[in-house]
Write a protein that holds these residues in place. Structure first.
Motif, PDB file in Angstrom:
ATOM      1  N   LYS A 212       8.965  -5.208 -11.471  1.00 49.58           N
ATOM      2  CA  LYS A 212       9.373  -4.864 -12.838  1.00 49.58           C
ATOM      3  C   LYS A 212      10.389  -5.880 -13.361  1.00 49.58           C
ATOM      4  N   LYS A 213      11.344  -6.237 -12.525  1.00 50.37           N
ATOM      5  CA  LYS A 213      12.366  -7.208 -12.917  1.00 50.37           C
ATOM      6  C   LYS A 213      11.730  -8.544 -13.298  1.00 50.37           C
ATOM      7  N   LEU A 214      10.683  -8.922 -12.577  1.00 53.95           N
ATOM      8  CA  LEU A 214      10.031 -10.206 -12.813  1.00 53.95           C
ATOM      9  C   LEU A 214       8.988 -10.142 -13.921  1.00 53.95           C
ATOM     10  N   GLY A 215       8.628  -8.942 -14.349  1.00 53.76           N
ATOM     11  CA  GLY A 215       7.635  -8.788 -15.407  1.00 53.76           C
ATOM     12  C   GLY A 215       6.217  -9.071 -14.961  1.00 53.76           C
ATOM     13  N   ILE A 216       5.908  -8.763 -13.698  1.00 52.51           N
ATOM     14  CA  ILE A 216       4.570  -9.039 -13.161  1.00 52.51           C
ATOM     15  C   ILE A 216       3.909  -7.728 -12.738  1.00 52.51           C
ATOM     16  N   LEU A 217       2.574  -7.737 -12.703  1.00 45.15           N
ATOM     17  CA  LEU A 217       1.872  -6.555 -12.224  1.00 45.15           C
ATOM     18  C   LEU A 217       1.637  -6.685 -10.724  1.00 45.15           C
ATOM     19  N   ILE A 218       1.311  -5.570 -10.096  1.00 44.36           N
ATOM     20  CA  ILE A 218       1.037  -5.552  -8.664  1.00 44.36           C
ATOM     21  C   ILE A 218      -0.446  -5.276  -8.448  1.00 44.36           C
ATOM     22  N   ILE A 219      -1.083  -6.145  -7.661  1.00 45.23           N
ATOM     23  CA  ILE A 219      -2.446  -5.897  -7.203  1.00 45.23           C
ATOM     24  C   ILE A 219      -2.334  -5.262  -5.824  1.00 45.23           C
ATOM     25  N   ALA A 220      -2.622  -3.967  -5.759  1.00 42.41           N
ATOM     26  CA  ALA A 220      -2.445  -3.201  -4.523  1.00 42.41           C
ATOM     27  C   ALA A 220      -3.785  -3.065  -3.816  1.00 42.41           C
TER      28      ALA A 220
END
Length: 420
Positions: A212-220
């Motif tokens: 969230k801090k980096l503004g990226i999504l997570i591919i889980a």
């Protein structure tokens, strides 16, 4: 016959050079290279401890409920036509209900997109974020297909380490130092492939806050979801979907022991609607327009497969994996040049460290695996192929007796090459 003075015809086509590079990265390419070293004169059977393909072993068979569901769907003649691009609605609804059991919110069928196994789910996830200049953060060690797909899609790869002595936790400081304004996503594989680790709730929460801090999504990548047998229960990354948007990748391949059925999914865990707002969902739909989809009769079987499989089937699989993981640990303890940092707690493989300084005439992990195949007809994956040189990935999703024999040959090989 052509005149000597006539110039040779020059053709205008040639292969895509990116494919040749990308094809060397996945595990299949490495295995093929190592298996070329097998000695055809060895009368013993080849023991493959290199690939997570459990149905090869008689002890890993899918539930009759799944088989009956596919047969019923096929015989019904209701699934002989094309499916909608996102998949048939009953299948998407069943997957949404199945995954919602572990989440603090309910998924909708509109959050679910069916894919040809988890491989196509990876293709989709990487392709959707592949804008010019984008980079993606991948775990090391990790599943090399992500690198291959990123190379093909023109996405820069940046690796963050998983820390062996901390049960393969993500090096979050490294994640922060690697990310910049062009970083689109980070990949998290849980339960871990190739490490066999299972992330704790607390660690996953830290990963979510960092993303969230980096503004990226997570591919889980959760293709091994619920295949755990240690102290840490499986926690889906979608639990933290209200903190950071998550694309969850999964399939029926591993938990139902049917990788050849090729039915997987991409699911948007995004209660805040960020993936819609940023047009990622539109990108997924656009990808599906130009791609293939799972066999419709397998899609038709999904509601019964997910809704009717009994817990005793899953428990049996877990018990066998626990047994074979324990066999690995006990036999590895008997080999001086191989150690493991922590016990596997999930999935179907784990990483062990190879000390080549104890061995004569062994250059590195690749050389070790090639000579092991040639001399003992045992195939193990070198750690270099998953990003960790002088480590080995051992798959324990195999018949216990075959695993015992393979590890006995491994021990014999190491003793024979041990420096005096």
């Amino acid at each position: 016959m052509e005149d000597e003075g006539v110039a040779e015809k020059r053709w205008n086509f040639k292969p895509n050079g990116v494919l040749a590079h990308a094809a060397k990265l996945p595990i299949k390419g490495t295995m093929q290279a190592i298996m070329r070293n097998l000695d055809g004169g060895d009368t013993r059977s080849t023991i493959a401890l290199c690939q997570g393909d459990p149905p090869v072993s008689p002890c890993f068979r899918t539930t009759p409920i799944a088989v009956d569901a596919v047969v019923s769907a096929l015989r019904s003649s209701e699934y002989n036509g094309y499916a909608p691009i996102a998949g048939i609605l009953p299948a998407r609804r069943a997957i949404a209900e199945y995954l919602s059991r572990d989440l603090p919110y309910k998924l909708s069928p509109d959050d679910v997109f069916l894919t040809v196994g988890c491989t196509q789910a990876i293709n989709m996830a990487v392709s959707v974020i592949a804008h010019p200049g984008a980079n993606i953060l991948l775990p090391r060690p990790g599943y090399p297909y992500y690198e291959a797909r990123a190379a093909f899609s023109g996405v820069e790869v940046r690796h963050f380490n998983l820390i062996p002595e901390r049960n393969w936790e993500v090096d979050l400081d490294a994640v922060e130092s690697l990310a910049d304004e062009n970083t689109a996503a980070m990949v998290l594989i849980n339960p871990g492939n190739p490490c066999g680790n299972v992330f704790t709730y607390q660690h996953l929460a830290k990963v979510a806050e960092t993303a969230k801090k980096l503004g990226i999504l997570i591919i889980a990548d959760e293709v091994y979801g619920h295949l755990t047998f240690g102290s840490n229960p499986f926690v889906p990354m979608g639990v933290f979907g209200s903190i950071v948007p998550v694309l969850t990748l999964g399939s029926i391949s591993k938990r139902w022991l049917v990788p050849g059925w090729r039915c997987g999914w991409v699911v948007t865990n995004d209660p805040n609607g960020i993936l819609k707002e940023t047009k990622i969902v539109d990108g997924i739909k656009d990808y599906l327009v130009i791609s293939s989809d799972p066999a419709t009769f397998v899609q038709g079987a999904i509601p019964q497969i997910l809704g009717s499989t009994r817990e005793d089937f899953f428990n049996k699989t877990i018990d066998i994996l626990r047994q074979t993981a324990d066999i690995c640990l006990e036999r590895i303890k008997e080999i001086d040049c191989i150690t493991y940092p922590c016990k596997p707690e999930g999935s179907m493989s784990f990483m062990v460290e190879l000390d080549v300084s104890h061995l004569a005439d062994i250059l590195d992990d690749v050389d070790f695996c090639c000579k092991l195949a040639k001399e003992e007809s045992v195939v193990i994956l070198p750690g270099s192929s998953v990003g960790f040189k002088n480590w080995l990935r051992i798959t324990f999703a195999t018949e216990p007796s075959s695993l015992e024999e393979g590890l006995r040959r491994l021990k014999s090989f190491c003793q024979r090459l041990a420096k005096k």
